[in-house]
Design a protein around this motif. Structure first.
Motif, PDB file in Angstrom:
ATOM      1  N   PHE A  61      29.517 -20.019   3.123  1.00 57.05           N
ATOM      2  CA  PHE A  61      29.729 -21.355   3.687  1.00 57.05           C
ATOM      3  C   PHE A  61      28.428 -22.149   3.731  1.00 57.05           C
ATOM      4  O   PHE A  61      28.373 -23.315   3.314  1.00 57.05           O
ATOM      5  CB  PHE A  61      30.318 -21.237   5.095  1.00 57.05           C
ATOM      6  CG  PHE A  61      30.428 -22.554   5.815  1.00 57.05           C
ATOM      7  CD1 PHE A  61      31.499 -23.401   5.580  1.00 57.05           C
ATOM      8  CD2 PHE A  61      29.449 -22.954   6.724  1.00 57.05           C
ATOM      9  CE1 PHE A  61      31.598 -24.622   6.242  1.00 57.05           C
ATOM     10  CE2 PHE A  61      29.539 -24.165   7.386  1.00 57.05           C
ATOM     11  CZ  PHE A  61      30.618 -25.003   7.149  1.00 57.05           C
ATOM     12  N   MET A  62      27.353 -21.522   4.250  1.00 57.60           N
ATOM     13  CA  MET A  62      26.096 -22.235   4.444  1.00 57.60           C
ATOM     14  C   MET A  62      25.391 -22.568   3.140  1.00 57.60           C
ATOM     15  O   MET A  62      24.536 -23.449   3.103  1.00 57.60           O
ATOM     16  CB  MET A  62      25.171 -21.421   5.350  1.00 57.60           C
ATOM     17  CG  MET A  62      25.639 -21.357   6.781  1.00 57.60           C
ATOM     18  SD  MET A  62      24.440 -20.562   7.853  1.00 57.60           S
ATOM     19  CE  MET A  62      25.286 -20.703   9.439  1.00 57.60           C
ATOM     20  N   ILE A  63      25.737 -21.854   2.080  1.00 58.05           N
ATOM     21  CA  ILE A  63      25.161 -22.151   0.769  1.00 58.05           C
ATOM     22  C   ILE A  63      26.132 -22.960  -0.089  1.00 58.05           C
ATOM     23  O   ILE A  63      25.755 -23.943  -0.717  1.00 58.05           O
ATOM     24  CB  ILE A  63      24.769 -20.848   0.039  1.00 58.05           C
ATOM     25  CG1 ILE A  63      23.663 -20.122   0.801  1.00 58.05           C
ATOM     26  CG2 ILE A  63      24.313 -21.150  -1.393  1.00 58.05           C
ATOM     27  CD1 ILE A  63      23.308 -18.773   0.224  1.00 58.05           C
ATOM     28  N   GLY A  64      27.403 -22.544  -0.066  1.00 58.85           N
ATOM     29  CA  GLY A  64      28.395 -23.166  -0.944  1.00 58.85           C
ATOM     30  C   GLY A  64      28.730 -24.602  -0.597  1.00 58.85           C
ATOM     31  O   GLY A  64      28.842 -25.458  -1.493  1.00 58.85           O
ATOM     32  N   VAL A  65      28.890 -24.890   0.703  1.00 59.35           N
ATOM     33  CA  VAL A  65      29.274 -26.255   1.098  1.00 59.35           C
ATOM     34  C   VAL A  65      28.183 -27.271   0.772  1.00 59.35           C
ATOM     35  O   VAL A  65      28.477 -28.326   0.184  1.00 59.35           O
ATOM     36  CB  VAL A  65      29.658 -26.299   2.599  1.00 59.35           C
ATOM     37  CG1 VAL A  65      29.948 -27.741   3.030  1.00 59.35           C
ATOM     38  CG2 VAL A  65      30.866 -25.415   2.863  1.00 59.35           C
ATOM     39  N   GLY A  90      26.364 -35.578   3.964  1.00 53.80           N
ATOM     40  CA  GLY A  90      27.145 -34.352   4.095  1.00 53.80           C
ATOM     41  C   GLY A  90      26.326 -33.137   3.709  1.00 53.80           C
ATOM     42  O   GLY A  90      26.378 -32.094   4.377  1.00 53.80           O
ATOM     43  N   PHE A  91      25.568 -33.264   2.640  1.00 58.66           N
ATOM     44  CA  PHE A  91      24.681 -32.179   2.202  1.00 58.66           C
ATOM     45  C   PHE A  91      23.665 -31.835   3.286  1.00 58.66           C
ATOM     46  O   PHE A  91      23.475 -30.660   3.638  1.00 58.66           O
ATOM     47  CB  PHE A  91      23.990 -32.602   0.905  1.00 58.66           C
ATOM     48  CG  PHE A  91      22.633 -32.013   0.674  1.00 58.66           C
ATOM     49  CD1 PHE A  91      22.486 -30.656   0.407  1.00 58.66           C
ATOM     50  CD2 PHE A  91      21.497 -32.816   0.718  1.00 58.66           C
ATOM     51  CE1 PHE A  91      21.224 -30.106   0.190  1.00 58.66           C
ATOM     52  CE2 PHE A  91      20.244 -32.271   0.508  1.00 58.66           C
ATOM     53  CZ  PHE A  91      20.102 -30.919   0.246  1.00 58.66           C
ATOM     54  N   LEU A  92      23.015 -32.846   3.859  1.00 57.96           N
ATOM     55  CA  LEU A  92      21.993 -32.611   4.875  1.00 57.96           C
ATOM     56  C   LEU A  92      22.586 -32.027   6.152  1.00 57.96           C
ATOM     57  O   LEU A  92      22.003 -31.116   6.762  1.00 57.96           O
ATOM     58  CB  LEU A  92      21.260 -33.920   5.195  1.00 57.96           C
ATOM     59  CG  LEU A  92      20.391 -34.503   4.071  1.00 57.96           C
ATOM     60  CD1 LEU A  92      19.891 -35.878   4.454  1.00 57.96           C
ATOM     61  CD2 LEU A  92      19.209 -33.575   3.771  1.00 57.96           C
ATOM     62  N   PHE A  93      23.751 -32.551   6.556  1.00 57.02           N
ATOM     63  CA  PHE A  93      24.364 -32.073   7.803  1.00 57.02           C
ATOM     64  C   PHE A  93      24.787 -30.611   7.687  1.00 57.02           C
ATOM     65  O   PHE A  93      24.495 -29.799   8.576  1.00 57.02           O
ATOM     66  CB  PHE A  93      25.571 -32.939   8.161  1.00 57.02           C
ATOM     67  CG  PHE A  93      26.307 -32.441   9.379  1.00 57.02           C
ATOM     68  CD1 PHE A  93      25.758 -32.586  10.645  1.00 57.02           C
ATOM     69  CD2 PHE A  93      27.536 -31.808   9.257  1.00 57.02           C
ATOM     70  CE1 PHE A  93      26.420 -32.096  11.768  1.00 57.02           C
ATOM     71  CE2 PHE A  93      28.208 -31.328  10.370  1.00 57.02           C
ATOM     72  CZ  PHE A  93      27.649 -31.477  11.628  1.00 57.02           C
ATOM     73  N   THR A  94      25.475 -30.262   6.606  1.00 55.01           N
ATOM     74  CA  THR A  94      25.926 -28.871   6.457  1.00 55.01           C
ATOM     75  C   THR A  94      24.743 -27.922   6.255  1.00 55.01           C
ATOM     76  O   THR A  94      24.770 -26.782   6.712  1.00 55.01           O
ATOM     77  CB  THR A  94      26.908 -28.736   5.278  1.00 55.01           C
ATOM     78  OG1 THR A  94      26.330 -29.315   4.090  1.00 55.01           O
ATOM     79  CG2 THR A  94      28.214 -29.443   5.581  1.00 55.01           C
ATOM     80  N   LEU A  95      23.682 -28.409   5.609  1.00 55.62           N
ATOM     81  CA  LEU A  95      22.487 -27.585   5.430  1.00 55.62           C
ATOM     82  C   LEU A  95      21.752 -27.379   6.752  1.00 55.62           C
ATOM     83  O   LEU A  95      21.045 -26.385   6.923  1.00 55.62           O
ATOM     84  CB  LEU A  95      21.551 -28.240   4.408  1.00 55.62           C
ATOM     85  CG  LEU A  95      20.366 -27.405   3.910  1.00 55.62           C
ATOM     86  CD1 LEU A  95      20.859 -26.226   3.067  1.00 55.62           C
ATOM     87  CD2 LEU A  95      19.401 -28.261   3.095  1.00 55.62           C
ATOM     88  N   SER A  96      21.942 -28.300   7.699  1.00 54.71           N
ATOM     89  CA  SER A  96      21.218 -28.214   8.976  1.00 54.71           C
ATOM     90  C   SER A  96      21.609 -26.989   9.787  1.00 54.71           C
ATOM     91  O   SER A  96      20.846 -26.541  10.651  1.00 54.71           O
ATOM     92  CB  SER A  96      21.441 -29.486   9.798  1.00 54.71           C
ATOM     93  OG  SER A  96      22.784 -29.586  10.231  1.00 54.71           O
ATOM     94  N   PHE A  97      22.785 -26.407   9.523  1.00 53.42           N
ATOM     95  CA  PHE A  97      23.192 -25.204  10.264  1.00 53.42           C
ATOM     96  C   PHE A  97      22.222 -24.047  10.007  1.00 53.42           C
ATOM     97  O   PHE A  97      22.041 -23.184  10.858  1.00 53.42           O
ATOM     98  CB  PHE A  97      24.616 -24.795   9.862  1.00 53.42           C
ATOM     99  CG  PHE A  97      25.675 -25.671  10.469  1.00 53.42           C
ATOM    100  CD1 PHE A  97      26.203 -25.379  11.716  1.00 53.42           C
ATOM    101  CD2 PHE A  97      26.138 -26.798   9.798  1.00 53.42           C
ATOM    102  CE1 PHE A  97      27.184 -26.179  12.286  1.00 53.42           C
ATOM    103  CE2 PHE A  97      27.115 -27.607  10.362  1.00 53.42           C
ATOM    104  CZ  PHE A  97      27.638 -27.301  11.612  1.00 53.42           C
ATOM    105  N   ILE A  98      21.590 -24.049   8.823  1.00 53.55           N
ATOM    106  CA  ILE A  98      20.609 -23.023   8.507  1.00 53.55           C
ATOM    107  C   ILE A  98      19.388 -23.150   9.416  1.00 53.55           C
ATOM    108  O   ILE A  98      18.733 -22.160   9.742  1.00 53.55           O
ATOM    109  CB  ILE A  98      20.190 -23.118   7.025  1.00 53.55           C
ATOM    110  CG1 ILE A  98      21.372 -22.773   6.120  1.00 53.55           C
ATOM    111  CG2 ILE A  98      19.000 -22.219   6.710  1.00 53.55           C
ATOM    112  CD1 ILE A  98      21.101 -22.958   4.642  1.00 53.55           C
ATOM    113  N   GLY A  99      19.095 -24.371   9.840  1.00 49.17           N
ATOM    114  CA  GLY A  99      17.908 -24.612  10.655  1.00 49.17           C
ATOM    115  C   GLY A  99      18.097 -24.398  12.147  1.00 49.17           C
ATOM    116  O   GLY A  99      17.111 -24.366  12.895  1.00 49.17           O
TER     117      GLY A  99
END
Length: 232
Positions: A61-65, A90-99
């Motif tokens: 999820f954290m990579i694919g989305v 959308g890219f930045l928001f979903t990637l933010s979960f990694i941070g």
């Protein structure tokens, strides 16, 4: 001829400035989203629990989305600035979960110091990539092989060995790889502009061109923080 060259140089300068502006704003938005999620303790705990219970699904999820949003961003870049912008957010928001975890693992001083160091190193690498006369496209294959190798080692260590020493070595390798990637992607700005200089959607293309630089910065930042940050 000189007038044409001046126009091209001015156009490239504006395009490059726009790419780096979007990169800086994108990184800031990523940090703000990650901190906002971290400040919501209930959401953060649910996120951590889900990551612990479903590691593989969470990783996909954290990579694919984010990759899906990057694909949309590229598809819309020559068609619609608005749709490109929405895909970018959308890219930045979903990637933010990694941070999100960094705000629980590291203290504020470590995060600020890592951001400062990353910013300085990023600028130096970006300037080198932009001004060098060497053709950095020759690095493409080597960098890709190195990145895939690092991802494979990291995944094996995460699921099998779970060694902190290996994680430190992986982080050091990531720093080296992404220093080269920053230079490579900075030089690539010139090629992107040359290939799209006649386009009416240079703003959207600049937005899409900043995606790789944002990813470079985030990977570099997280690795520097992991090696030099002080745990809470």
């Amino acid at each position: 001829m000189q007038t044409i060259d001046k126009v091209k140089s001015a156009g490239l300068a504006r395009f490059t400035s726009l790419v780096y502006l979007y990169t800086g704003l994108g990184i800031a938005f990523w940090m703000i989203c990650a901190q906002a999620i971290a400040n919501n303790r209930a959401l953060s705990m649910a996120l951590f629990q889900g990551m612990a219970d479903h590691r593989i699904i969470s990783m996909i999820f954290m990579i694919g989305v984010p990759i899906g949003f990057i694909s949309l961003c590229g598809r819309f870049a020559t068609r619609s600035y608005f749709l490109t912008f929405l895909s970018y957010l959308g890219f930045l928001f979903t990637l933010s979960f990694i941070g999100v975890p960094i705000f629980y693992i590291y203290n504020a001083k470590s995060i600020i110091q890592a951001l400062t160091v990353t910013s300085a190193v990023f600028v130096v690498s970006a300037i080198y990539g932009f001004v060098t006369k060497r053709d950095l496209t020759k690095w493409s294959r080597t960098l890709m092989i190195g990145l895939i190798s690092i991802i494979a080692v990291e995944a094996i260590n995460l699921f099998i060995f779970k060694s902190s020493a290996v994680m430190m070595l992986v982080s050091a390798a990531i720093i080296i790889i992404f220093l080269f990637y920053i230079a490579f992607d900075s030089q690539n700005i010139k090629r992107i502009y040359q290939n799209n200089s006649g386009s009416q959607s240079l703003g959207a293309i600049a937005l899409f061109a900043s995606v790789n630089l944002v990813l470079d910065f985030i990977n570099l930042f997280l690795s520097i923080l992991q090696i030099f940050g002080n745990n809470n």
